[in-house]
Design a protein around this motif. Structure first.
Motif, PDB file in Angstrom:
ATOM      1  N   LEU A 404      -2.033  42.112  82.488  1.00  0.00           N
ATOM      2  CA  LEU A 404      -0.721  42.880  81.754  1.00  0.00           C
ATOM      3  C   LEU A 404       0.056  41.793  81.750  1.00  0.00           C
ATOM      4  N   ALA A 405       0.405  40.893  83.181  1.00  0.00           N
ATOM      5  CA  ALA A 405       1.299  39.954  83.044  1.00  0.00           C
ATOM      6  C   ALA A 405       1.304  38.806  82.314  1.00  0.00           C
ATOM      7  N   GLY A 406       0.180  38.459  81.726  1.00  0.00           N
ATOM      8  CA  GLY A 406      -0.305  37.155  80.973  1.00  0.00           C
ATOM      9  C   GLY A 406      -0.197  37.759  79.445  1.00  0.00           C
ATOM     10  N   ILE A 420      18.924  40.277  86.296  1.00  0.00           N
ATOM     11  CA  ILE A 420      17.971  41.191  86.060  1.00  0.00           C
ATOM     12  C   ILE A 420      17.754  41.106  84.438  1.00  0.00           C
ATOM     13  N   GLY A 421      16.336  41.080  84.230  1.00  0.00           N
ATOM     14  CA  GLY A 421      16.089  41.113  82.804  1.00  0.00           C
ATOM     15  C   GLY A 421      14.960  42.222  82.664  1.00  0.00           C
ATOM     16  N   ILE A 422      15.105  42.891  81.426  1.00  0.00           N
ATOM     17  CA  ILE A 422      14.004  43.729  81.032  1.00  0.00           C
ATOM     18  C   ILE A 422      13.590  43.747  80.064  1.00  0.00           C
ATOM     19  N   PHE A 423      12.057  44.070  79.664  1.00  0.00           N
ATOM     20  CA  PHE A 423      11.252  43.667  78.608  1.00  0.00           C
ATOM     21  C   PHE A 423      10.579  44.594  78.309  1.00  0.00           C
ATOM     22  N   VAL A 424       9.973  44.760  77.143  1.00  0.00           N
ATOM     23  CA  VAL A 424       9.133  45.961  76.814  1.00  0.00           C
ATOM     24  C   VAL A 424       7.960  45.103  75.899  1.00  0.00           C
ATOM     25  N   ASN A 425       6.962  45.942  75.815  1.00  0.00           N
ATOM     26  CA  ASN A 425       5.727  45.283  75.071  1.00  0.00           C
ATOM     27  C   ASN A 425       4.907  46.562  74.497  1.00  0.00           C
ATOM     28  N   GLU A 426       4.758  46.741  73.386  1.00  0.00           N
ATOM     29  CA  GLU A 426       3.632  47.588  72.719  1.00  0.00           C
ATOM     30  C   GLU A 426       2.539  47.144  72.009  1.00  0.00           C
ATOM     31  N   GLU A 427       1.460  47.361  72.455  1.00  0.00           N
ATOM     32  CA  GLU A 427       0.234  46.749  72.162  1.00  0.00           C
ATOM     33  C   GLU A 427      -0.713  47.906  72.128  1.00  0.00           C
ATOM     34  N   GLN A 428      -1.420  48.445  70.939  1.00  0.00           N
ATOM     35  CA  GLN A 428      -2.677  49.175  70.943  1.00  0.00           C
ATOM     36  C   GLN A 428      -2.347  50.620  71.376  1.00  0.00           C
ATOM     37  N   GLY A 429      -1.045  51.093  71.298  1.00  0.00           N
ATOM     38  CA  GLY A 429      -0.505  52.560  71.555  1.00  0.00           C
ATOM     39  C   GLY A 429      -0.159  52.557  72.899  1.00  0.00           C
ATOM     40  N   TRP A 430      -0.196  51.398  73.502  1.00  0.00           N
ATOM     41  CA  TRP A 430       0.248  51.440  74.858  1.00  0.00           C
ATOM     42  C   TRP A 430       1.647  50.471  75.219  1.00  0.00           C
ATOM     43  N   LEU A 431       2.575  51.551  75.654  1.00  0.00           N
ATOM     44  CA  LEU A 431       3.981  50.656  76.036  1.00  0.00           C
ATOM     45  C   LEU A 431       3.986  50.242  77.651  1.00  0.00           C
ATOM     46  N   SER A 432       4.297  49.047  77.677  1.00  0.00           N
ATOM     47  CA  SER A 432       4.367  48.269  79.064  1.00  0.00           C
ATOM     48  C   SER A 432       5.688  47.888  79.121  1.00  0.00           C
ATOM     49  N   LEU A 433       6.273  47.844  80.447  1.00  0.00           N
ATOM     50  CA  LEU A 433       7.669  47.319  80.783  1.00  0.00           C
ATOM     51  C   LEU A 433       7.486  46.113  81.724  1.00  0.00           C
ATOM     52  N   LYS A 434       8.496  45.353  81.879  1.00  0.00           N
ATOM     53  CA  LYS A 434       8.608  44.199  82.727  1.00  0.00           C
ATOM     54  C   LYS A 434       9.957  44.173  83.248  1.00  0.00           C
ATOM     55  N   ALA A 536       0.259  48.841  87.637  1.00  0.00           N
ATOM     56  CA  ALA A 536       1.626  48.374  87.955  1.00  0.00           C
ATOM     57  C   ALA A 536       1.668  47.613  89.087  1.00  0.00           C
ATOM     58  N   GLY A 537       2.997  47.052  89.404  1.00  0.00           N
ATOM     59  CA  GLY A 537       2.805  45.938  90.349  1.00  0.00           C
ATOM     60  C   GLY A 537       3.794  44.972  90.466  1.00  0.00           C
ATOM     61  N   PHE A 538       3.819  43.892  91.460  1.00  0.00           N
ATOM     62  CA  PHE A 538       4.582  43.014  91.328  1.00  0.00           C
ATOM     63  C   PHE A 538       4.171  41.545  91.284  1.00  0.00           C
ATOM     64  N   LEU A 539       4.620  40.473  90.928  1.00  0.00           N
ATOM     65  CA  LEU A 539       4.269  39.183  91.085  1.00  0.00           C
ATOM     66  C   LEU A 539       5.492  38.364  91.588  1.00  0.00           C
ATOM     67  N   ILE A 540       5.182  37.698  92.370  1.00  0.00           N
ATOM     68  CA  ILE A 540       6.411  37.149  93.276  1.00  0.00           C
ATOM     69  C   ILE A 540       6.286  35.532  93.213  1.00  0.00           C
ATOM     70  N   HIS A 541       7.225  34.968  92.438  1.00  0.00           N
ATOM     71  CA  HIS A 541       6.882  33.375  92.260  1.00  0.00           C
ATOM     72  C   HIS A 541       8.074  32.697  93.238  1.00  0.00           C
ATOM     73  N   SER A 542       7.752  32.076  94.036  1.00  0.00           N
ATOM     74  CA  SER A 542       8.651  31.214  94.834  1.00  0.00           C
ATOM     75  C   SER A 542       9.442  30.386  94.032  1.00  0.00           C
ATOM     76  N   SER A 543      10.747  30.162  94.281  1.00  0.00           N
ATOM     77  CA  SER A 543      11.697  29.039  93.490  1.00  0.00           C
ATOM     78  C   SER A 543      12.374  28.339  94.507  1.00  0.00           C
ATOM     79  N   GLY A 544      11.940  28.363  95.639  1.00  0.00           N
ATOM     80  CA  GLY A 544      12.832  27.514  96.888  1.00  0.00           C
ATOM     81  C   GLY A 544      12.687  28.402  98.203  1.00  0.00           C
ATOM     82  N   HIS A 545      13.315  27.720  99.124  1.00  0.00           N
ATOM     83  CA  HIS A 545      12.868  28.163 100.539  1.00  0.00           C
ATOM     84  C   HIS A 545      13.604  29.576 100.831  1.00  0.00           C
TER      85      HIS A 545
END
Length: 595
Positions: A404-406, A420-434, A536-545
């Protein structure tokens, strides 16, 4: 929409047949002086009006396909007759929306159009229209389009109109349409407010009108069309005003010319966002139609049309009346475009930029309305969980979130304080949020807090409570989540499997994946509607200490939708507020830890 019925009687029309289900009853005047109770003194039964038309060459375009403008005229006619059948008085079109064209109709085929009133309010009513095409050789029947039209009763003299409510039968289909009509009306009333809110969000985004690499550039100004029509007696309806279906047909013609200038070939009408009637026109008026391409998306474009009416005096003074607006969507058909992609658009004025942004907002509103009103049957999404299959389910949970994240086609819809940024993706009848959040805390610290789902009620108002019901190992746990009620309905509850993974290398993210499962220790409860989460879920990318980027994903299900519908449709900032609360919780706890 309506079921097939065996209509009795009928009134012939030119090259067609209009039929109604029951004999007409005279309207009864009732109530206070000066008030007309339309449709009888009590409830009126649902009645279906039908039209059959053989498609002749005079109805078709140069490709031998039924002209969309001609179809719109037939649809408006049958919808008006259905409205007047219920009201018992003259009715006029206020709007026609949610038209989705699914099939192409050709010369020699038979068009069947059915219309019925879905619900009557005080002075207006919603009419549902269903168009199907029949192949006279094979007998195959296919749906061409469905549409919704709003009609208002035309007052006589100084009388006020009050429409009779519908008398519903036990049909589950009619009961559903009756309920949905009220919800659709609420969305229409909210439409302008939602549009204004989302326009503000769009202006806050940078580079929202993105251009695709390797695609030619074309100015929207080159697609402008202006055309004039003189309203003659044959263009008038039975009330003496210009026939609404005729105006829609002229609007479709102007829009098609504008779209063809961008396509470089004849386009295909895919959908109509809305025809909105702002005022009447009469015989003798000059109608000026102005059309232009507003924006281009992946496989379609939006064309806006404006109609101005002038009588003789207004024509001389150059002062017209804005009587109609519409937004039509044309799709890209590779066979007609020699496989050339749609060009990128550019604009040279502030008005052009506004139209570009407004098209994006309308696209989002259409998407929200479609999913809010879809009521699709998703089937069971939960799978049984126990310790014997925990390894497989944990792997599947993490893999689904990673996929989903990819996804690539995420469209930005909101940006708040550059955090904060909100994004949507609609594909094959499914709606996803980021939801992307910039957090001033270490990635490991954020991972530790977010992976304990019991702490989520501290920052997420959509979580009333959360308790752990099964513990597999340090990486998997099952939680029972209770959520509050929305709009007076019962609250919902979820049984969620949480799978967490730490990165194998520095460039990998921390992962917290969520999905619905079933366990014996959390049976359904009477006070809650058991609902499901797909992915659903979270991806957490480090950008510093002391900083990281947190991305939250959710593949929206019918159980999740009520809690995000307001944000999708533009009348709520619930998701932005929840994201701000999450950031404050994570950063506050981080400060305490540091101290």
């Amino acid at each position: 929409m309506s079921q097939d019925l065996d209509p009795r009687g009928g009134t012939p029309t030119v090259r067609g047949m209009v039929q109604v289900q029951e004999e007409t009853q005279d309207p009864v005047l009732n109530g206070s002086v000066g008030t007309r109770l339309a449709g009888g003194s009590g409830e009126a039964e649902v009645q279906v009006v039908q039209m059959c038309q053989l498609v002749l060459p005079c109805h078709a375009n140069h490709l031998g396909e039924l002209d969309a403008g001609q179809l719109l005229k037939w649809m408006d006619t049958i919808a008006c007759l259905a409205a007047e059948r219920h009201a018992g008085i003259a009715c006029v079109t206020a709007s026609m929306d949610d038209i989705q064209f699914e099939e192409t109709v050709r010369v020699g085929q038979v068009i069947n159009i059915k219309a019925k009133v879905n619900r009557a309010f005080n002075t207006s009513m919603e009419v549902g229209i269903r168009v199907s095409v029949e192949d006279v050789v094979t007998g195959v029947l296919k749906v061409v389009c469905v549409a919704l039209s709003t009609f208002v009763g035309k007052p006589v003299g100084g009388e006020k109109v009050r429409l009779s409510p519908l008398k519903l039968v036990d049909s589950a289909e009619e009961q559903l349409e009756h309920s949905l009509a009220s919800e659709r009306r609420r969305l229409r009333l909210y439409n302008q407010q939602a549009f204004n809110n989302l326009m503000q969000d769009c202006h806050a985004l940078k580079g929202v009108c993105k251009r695709r690499d390797g695609v030619p550039l074309k100015s929207t100004e080159s697609t402008r069309v202006e055309s004039i029509e003189l309203v003659l007696p044959p263009h008038a309806n039975h009330h003496g005003n210009t026939f609404g279906g005729q105006i829609m047909a002229w609007m479709e013609n102007a829009a098609t010319v504008a779209a063809s200038r961008l396509f470089g070939t004849y386009p295909t009408l895919q959908a109509v966002d809305m025809f909105k009637f702002r005022g009447p026109s009469t015989v003798g008026d000059r109608l000026v139609f102005k059309a232009v391409v507003n924006n281009v998306f992946q496989t379609c474009m939006e064309v806006g049309v404006r109609v101005e009416a002038y009588n003789c005096e207004e024509w001389k003074q150059g002062r017209g009346r804005h009587i109609n607006s519409a937004f039509l969507l044309y799709r890209w058909t590779s066979s007609r475009s020699n496989h050339l992609p749609l060009p990128n658009i550019t604009f040279t004025t502030k008005e052009g930029e506004r139209r570009c942004l407004a098209a994006i907002v309308r696209k989002r509103i259409r998407m929200a309305r479609k999913h809010i009103l879809s009521f699709k049957d998703e089937g069971p999404l939960s799978v049984p969980w126990d310790k014997s299959n925990q390894v497989y389910l944990g792997y599947n949970n993490v893999a689904a979130l990673t996929v989903l994240a990819g996804k690539q086609a995420w469209e930005a819809t909101s940006n708040l304080q550059n955090k904060i940024g909100i994004f949507v993706n609609e594909e094959q009848g499914w709606l996803s949020l980021k939801v992307e959040m910039e957090v001033g805390a270490s990635a490991f610290h954020v991972f530790s807090l977010l992976s304990d789902l019991r702490q989520r009620p501290l920052w997420d108002k959509h979580y009333s409570s959360c308790e752990e019901v099964e513990q597999a190992d340090v990486e998997e746990a099952v939680y029972h989540v209770k959520c509050p009620s929305v709009n007076g309905s019962r609250g919902r509850d979820f049984v969620i499997l949480l799978s967490k993974r730490q990165p194998c290398k520095d460039s990998d993210p921390f992962i917290i994946a969520l999905r619905s499962v079933t366990v014996a220790t959390a049976p359904p409860q009477q006070d809650y509607v058991r609902s499901e989460a797909q992915c659903a879920g979270f991806l957490i990318h480090s950008s510093g200490h002391t900083s990281c980027k947190v991305s939250y994903y959710n593949q929206v299900t019918s159980g999740v939708l009520p809690y995000i519908a307001g944000t999708l449709a533009g009348w709520s900032k619930s998701m932005e507020e929840t994201a701000l609360s999450c950031i404050a919780f994570l950063e506050k706890d981080s400060v305490k830890t540091a101290l």
